[in-house]
Motif scaffolding. Sequence first.
Motif, PDB file in Angstrom:
ATOM      1  N   ARG A   1       2.487  -9.333   3.239  1.00 43.55           N
ATOM      2  CA  ARG A   1       3.918  -9.544   3.376  1.00 43.55           C
ATOM      3  C   ARG A   1       4.562  -9.952   2.079  1.00 43.55           C
ATOM      4  O   ARG A   1       3.908 -10.432   1.164  1.00 43.55           O
TER       5      ARG A   1
ATOM      6  N   VAL B   1      18.478  -7.556   3.595  1.00 44.12           N
ATOM      7  CA  VAL B   1      17.596  -6.405   3.386  1.00 44.12           C
ATOM      8  C   VAL B   1      18.189  -5.144   3.996  1.00 44.12           C
ATOM      9  O   VAL B   1      18.769  -5.174   5.070  1.00 44.12           O
TER      10      VAL B   1
ATOM     11  N   ASP C   1      16.718  -2.132   5.569  1.00 42.54           N
ATOM     12  CA  ASP C   1      15.416  -1.641   6.066  1.00 42.54           C
ATOM     13  C   ASP C   1      15.583  -0.188   6.496  1.00 42.54           C
ATOM     14  O   ASP C   1      15.341   0.734   5.716  1.00 42.54           O
ATOM     15  N   THR C   2      16.046   0.040   7.742  1.00 47.00           N
ATOM     16  CA  THR C   2      16.402   1.408   8.120  1.00 47.00           C
ATOM     17  C   THR C   2      17.715   1.796   7.431  1.00 47.00           C
ATOM     18  O   THR C   2      18.007   2.972   7.236  1.00 47.00           O
TER      19      THR C   2
ATOM     20  N   TYR D   1      16.579  -7.149  -0.860  1.00 49.45           N
ATOM     21  CA  TYR D   1      15.507  -6.152  -0.758  1.00 49.45           C
ATOM     22  C   TYR D   1      16.032  -4.831  -0.196  1.00 49.45           C
ATOM     23  O   TYR D   1      16.906  -4.818   0.662  1.00 49.45           O
ATOM     24  N   GLU D   2      15.444  -3.748  -0.672  1.00 48.80           N
ATOM     25  CA  GLU D   2      15.696  -2.434  -0.074  1.00 48.80           C
ATOM     26  C   GLU D   2      14.363  -1.740   0.141  1.00 48.80           C
ATOM     27  O   GLU D   2      13.490  -1.765  -0.727  1.00 48.80           O
ATOM     28  N   LYS D   3      14.244  -1.144   1.338  1.00 47.39           N
ATOM     29  CA  LYS D   3      13.004  -0.419   1.650  1.00 47.39           C
ATOM     30  C   LYS D   3      13.208   1.073   1.423  1.00 47.39           C
ATOM     31  O   LYS D   3      14.338   1.571   1.483  1.00 47.39           O
TER      32      LYS D   3
ATOM     33  N   GLN E   1      12.818   3.754   3.081  1.00 52.10           N
ATOM     34  CA  GLN E   1      13.380   4.615   4.128  1.00 52.10           C
ATOM     35  C   GLN E   1      14.864   4.394   4.374  1.00 52.10           C
ATOM     36  O   GLN E   1      15.462   5.069   5.208  1.00 52.10           O
ATOM     37  N   SER E   2      15.479   3.443   3.652  1.00 50.44           N
ATOM     38  CA  SER E   2      16.873   3.094   3.939  1.00 50.44           C
ATOM     39  C   SER E   2      17.833   4.279   3.815  1.00 50.44           C
ATOM     40  O   SER E   2      17.820   4.999   2.814  1.00 50.44           O
TER      41      SER E   2
ATOM     42  N   HIS F   1      12.661  -3.688  -4.640  1.00 53.83           N
ATOM     43  CA  HIS F   1      12.277  -2.652  -3.666  1.00 53.83           C
ATOM     44  C   HIS F   1      10.908  -2.983  -3.091  1.00 53.83           C
ATOM     45  O   HIS F   1      10.016  -3.380  -3.830  1.00 53.83           O
TER      46      HIS F   1
ATOM     47  N   ASP G   1       8.105  -2.020   0.533  1.00 50.47           N
ATOM     48  CA  ASP G   1       7.902  -1.366   1.829  1.00 50.47           C
ATOM     49  C   ASP G   1       7.202  -2.323   2.800  1.00 50.47           C
ATOM     50  O   ASP G   1       6.783  -1.937   3.880  1.00 50.47           O
TER      51      ASP G   1
ATOM     52  N   TRP H   1       6.892  -5.983   5.164  1.00 55.06           N
ATOM     53  CA  TRP H   1       7.704  -6.885   5.975  1.00 55.06           C
ATOM     54  C   TRP H   1       7.971  -8.130   5.137  1.00 55.06           C
ATOM     55  O   TRP H   1       7.094  -8.641   4.463  1.00 55.06           O
TER      56      TRP H   1
END
Length: 164
Positions: free
Chosen positions: A4, A97, A99-100, A124-126, A128-129, A139, A141, A143
Amino acid sequence: GEERENLSYELFGRAIRELAQAVADDGYEPDMILSIARGGLFVAGGLGYALDVKNLHVMNVEFYTGVGETLDMPVMLPPVPNVVDLSEKKVLVADDVADTGKTLKLVHEFCSEHVAEVRSAVVYEKPQSLVKCEYVWKHTDRWINFPWSVEPPVVRRDGQVLDA
Ligand code: 5GP
């Protein structure tokens, strides 16, 4: 990966200064900061001080998970920001964040009907956003454990709903 991303309050303090610096270096001068409750409130408060913006607003967005439904849809909960407060303004949306990215997409769509310009800042940015934020501290991926939600509430409150 299984590991994490752990954000401490101390590291959050540094993250928010760096995020604000990125906004300032980019020359973006928001008239107001729109936070997405609840995680975005911490981010918006920090950015407000660091960018010397006192005009802060809040939007409540929550994920509604339909029982047995395959789609997760974020919904705006009341009170919805007054469009008069938003009109012709340069807005900086602040959240913890992407996330999606569905939450930020909803907020962007709401704002773009009313404001001069809207940009987003997230800690944070994931990958898949759906929304690619202009300002991202990191950045990942994984949790993320945020300092404000990593521990359970100190009291139990069942069935609490927001005022309509
Ligand atoms: P979205 O999927 O719409 O981009 O994110 C919706 C919300 O889900 C975020 O604002 C955040 O509150 C929560 N969320 C998404 N990913 C994470 C995560 O990795 N850690 C935590 N603690 N919350 C998350």
